[in-house]
Scaffold this motif. Sequence first.
Motif, PDB file in Angstrom:
ATOM      1  N   THR A 364       0.826  -1.212   0.000  1.00 28.70           N
ATOM      2  CA  THR A 364       0.000   0.000   0.000  1.00 28.70           C
ATOM      3  C   THR A 364       0.856   1.256   0.000  1.00 28.70           C
ATOM      4  N   MET A 365       1.917   1.265   0.797  1.00 30.07           N
ATOM      5  CA  MET A 365       2.762   2.458   0.853  1.00 30.07           C
ATOM      6  C   MET A 365       3.461   2.690  -0.481  1.00 30.07           C
ATOM      7  N   ASN A 366       3.877   1.642  -1.144  1.00 33.98           N
ATOM      8  CA  ASN A 366       4.497   1.795  -2.470  1.00 33.98           C
ATOM      9  C   ASN A 366       3.506   2.351  -3.486  1.00 33.98           C
ATOM     10  N   GLU A 367       2.293   1.834  -3.465  1.00 26.98           N
ATOM     11  CA  GLU A 367       1.319   2.215  -4.489  1.00 26.98           C
ATOM     12  C   GLU A 367       0.661   3.563  -4.204  1.00 26.98           C
ATOM     13  N   GLU A 368       0.597   3.947  -2.937  1.00 23.01           N
ATOM     14  CA  GLU A 368      -0.139   5.173  -2.592  1.00 23.01           C
ATOM     15  C   GLU A 368       0.715   6.133  -1.767  1.00 23.01           C
ATOM     16  N   TRP A 369       1.984   6.210  -2.133  1.00 24.54           N
ATOM     17  CA  TRP A 369       2.930   7.041  -1.382  1.00 24.54           C
ATOM     18  C   TRP A 369       2.451   8.479  -1.231  1.00 24.54           C
ATOM     19  N   GLU A 370       1.962   9.082  -2.300  1.00 25.33           N
ATOM     20  CA  GLU A 370       1.592  10.497  -2.239  1.00 25.33           C
ATOM     21  C   GLU A 370       0.356  10.735  -1.380  1.00 25.33           C
ATOM     22  N   ARG A 371      -0.458   9.720  -1.164  1.00 26.39           N
ATOM     23  CA  ARG A 371      -1.610   9.859  -0.264  1.00 26.39           C
ATOM     24  C   ARG A 371      -1.219   9.591   1.178  1.00 26.39           C
ATOM     25  N   ILE A 372      -0.397   8.574   1.383  1.00 28.03           N
ATOM     26  CA  ILE A 372      -0.088   8.118   2.735  1.00 28.03           C
ATOM     27  C   ILE A 372       0.994   8.958   3.399  1.00 28.03           C
ATOM     28  N   ALA A 373       2.044   9.305   2.662  1.00 27.62           N
ATOM     29  CA  ALA A 373       3.203   9.974   3.265  1.00 27.62           C
ATOM     30  C   ALA A 373       2.843  11.291   3.974  1.00 27.62           C
ATOM     31  N   PRO A 374       1.990  12.153   3.417  1.00 32.46           N
ATOM     32  CA  PRO A 374       1.667  13.379   4.144  1.00 32.46           C
ATOM     33  C   PRO A 374       1.023  13.132   5.503  1.00 32.46           C
ATOM     34  N   VAL A 375       0.257  12.056   5.610  1.00 32.91           N
ATOM     35  CA  VAL A 375      -0.371  11.714   6.895  1.00 32.91           C
ATOM     36  C   VAL A 375       0.656  11.119   7.844  1.00 32.91           C
ATOM     37  N   SER A 376       1.399  10.125   7.361  1.00 30.58           N
ATOM     38  CA  SER A 376       2.359   9.427   8.209  1.00 30.58           C
ATOM     39  C   SER A 376       3.442  10.353   8.734  1.00 30.58           C
ATOM     40  N   PHE A 377       3.863  11.314   7.916  1.00 28.33           N
ATOM     41  CA  PHE A 377       4.965  12.190   8.303  1.00 28.33           C
ATOM     42  C   PHE A 377       4.478  13.581   8.723  1.00 28.33           C
ATOM     43  N   MET A 378       3.167  13.691   8.907  1.00 30.12           N
ATOM     44  CA  MET A 378       2.548  14.890   9.479  1.00 30.12           C
ATOM     45  C   MET A 378       3.004  16.166   8.760  1.00 30.12           C
ATOM     46  N   LEU A 379       2.811  16.169   7.449  1.00 31.72           N
ATOM     47  CA  LEU A 379       3.248  17.300   6.645  1.00 31.72           C
ATOM     48  C   LEU A 379       2.151  18.355   6.535  1.00 31.72           C
ATOM     49  N   PRO A 380       2.527  19.621   6.479  1.00 29.38           N
ATOM     50  CA  PRO A 380       1.532  20.671   6.278  1.00 29.38           C
ATOM     51  C   PRO A 380       0.896  20.546   4.900  1.00 29.38           C
ATOM     52  N   PRO A 381      -0.355  20.977   4.760  1.00 25.79           N
ATOM     53  CA  PRO A 381      -0.967  20.977   3.419  1.00 25.79           C
ATOM     54  C   PRO A 381      -0.282  22.005   2.534  1.00 25.79           C
ATOM     55  N   GLY A 382      -0.492  21.885   1.250  1.00 26.43           N
ATOM     56  CA  GLY A 382       0.120  22.845   0.336  1.00 26.43           C
ATOM     57  C   GLY A 382       0.935  22.116  -0.700  1.00 26.43           C
ATOM     58  N   ASN A 383       2.236  22.047  -0.463  1.00 31.59           N
ATOM     59  CA  ASN A 383       3.113  21.407  -1.456  1.00 31.59           C
ATOM     60  C   ASN A 383       3.441  19.980  -1.065  1.00 31.59           C
ATOM     61  N   SER A 384       2.477  19.273  -0.481  1.00 32.69           N
ATOM     62  CA  SER A 384       2.787  17.948   0.059  1.00 32.69           C
ATOM     63  C   SER A 384       3.214  16.959  -1.023  1.00 32.69           C
ATOM     64  N   SER A 385       2.643  17.055  -2.217  1.00 33.58           N
ATOM     65  CA  SER A 385       3.030  16.113  -3.276  1.00 33.58           C
ATOM     66  C   SER A 385       4.497  16.274  -3.637  1.00 33.58           C
ATOM     67  N   ALA A 386       4.925  17.513  -3.817  1.00 35.96           N
ATOM     68  CA  ALA A 386       6.334  17.755  -4.127  1.00 35.96           C
ATOM     69  C   ALA A 386       7.215  17.372  -2.945  1.00 35.96           C
TER      70      ALA A 386
END
Length: 564
Positions: A364-386
């Motif tokens: 799941t983490m491999n396939e949905e990295w851009e969805r999961i990583a911002p949550v798991s690493f508690m990133l601010p919204p905005g440029n989370s994909s980059a």
Amino acid sequence: MWFQLLFLCFIIIQTDGHRVQENADSDPKASDDAPRIVSPSGSFLGSWMETRRGRRFEAYRGIRYAEPAVGEFRFQPPKLIHHYEDEVDASKEGPACPLPATKVEIDEDCLRINVYTPRSNTTNLLPVIFYIHAGGFYVMTGRSDLAGPHYLLDRDIVLVTINYRLATLGFISTGDAFAPGNNGMKDQVAALRWVQKNIKSFGGDPGLVTITGCSAGSRSVMLHMVSPMSKGLFHRGISMSGSATSKAPVPHHQFHLAQKQAILLNCSHTNTSEEIIACLKSKPYRDLGYSLKGFFDHFNSDPVGLWTAVVEPDFGQERFLTMDPADAIREGKKHSVPYIISQTRNEFFWKALYVVKNESLLKTMNEEWERIAPVSFMLPPGNSSAAVRRLKETYLGDRKLVNDEATADGLGKLYGDAITGFPVHRMANLMCRYSTEKVYYAEFDYIGNHSHYEDPDTKKPIGVAHHDDLIYLFTLSYRFPTIEVSDSDDSQMVDKMIAIWYNFAKYGDPNPHNSKIPELSTLDWPAMTPIDRKYLQLGEHFTVREKLFEDRFQVWEELYPLQY
């Protein structure tokens, strides 16, 4: 998976309450000659305890420091108790604040303070160490099974531990007058005010209070340094593995969490603050405590952090936080005191192990990295994909995640740096630039016989996890055996850690002074400066190094720049 995140919480749930009580009351004759204290607020009946070195001391536990925050007072600031009509029975543990525990007493009437003192052994007023417990602002307590005094009281200090309201009960913030926020932090302020009024009677010096904490408690220490409510209530600070300055400014509300809580408890109307607060006031406190699981994402029980202090809008109330902590530090609107800041070597590395060893999570983490990583690493919204693409490139070489040591190492560092490492780095770098008092930075780098993460096969520690420094400061009878006095490395680490805390609490400097403390004979810990960013590596030996993990933190500085 829920328990994998809250590994601390599930130990509370499984703790046998009878065992905790037996460990807490070390002297079976406590009721025969129980100590008593009379303070400006009233009289208190205590009990006797004994340190690991056999020193007898007085324990006063479960004292209400504020009126019960129940009924119409739920979601309201605490009301400090100024006077007790009858003698307070402080001879046993008080309840924990509502959380998902089954074998520990919980109650909404939980604003309790514990005081441990060796006053019968000395005539001098002693430094006070005020400990704020960890737990992400949603679990844990200040009870003696999670913050036992049996190591620290071998030194001439008075130890204070507290409960404060957790999760929704303590940190609901809707951005308006219905729930401006920060009641859990205001509970801590009320406890500090209680200390100022009463601690002298317990043998403590009200002019020598050191506020300390780990994780959420560490964040709390930093927040008190910038809160107008906390001015004059403390004189030194120790923050371990937590920071109030991170990747983004502190929010002004967390309405989404209030709304989530209302949905979890089946409130029929969840669109306005008035509807949410009215509904939640009608719900049993146990329902609020036990609903915690519903707040976490299904993936690896992320994120670790949920509730936070907020910058309160002004509705005429006494405000705990009036501006962003980073701005307050830079603008000199803080209470500068001598300060120790630290983090552990590996922090949340264990979160990665649950991913790489679970085929489904890894896929799941491999396939949905851009969805999961911002949550798991508690990133601010905005440029989370980059941001998540850059982080994957930096920590994982932009490779597919697989079950191997390289992935576990890179992902473990990413979890640790995102949740704790970089925020602590940012706090240390701000404080060493703008504080008028010395700032001491440290890395706890000692692997002993136990850890908050132990390999499931060998049952041995494999890193220095989040909270591992607490093992050598407090007896943690909810999970670990007492470290007996011996010539073992673990026993020597206890002596080193409590010596550092004692010396710092007394002098505002951890380094040796006139008094002879052999555990510190090799300690020469320089203060951190903006140019000379030295830190103490606290392992089997004291080693001074520089620029802690700055090669890794550079990517975070670029993604989330701040003018230091």
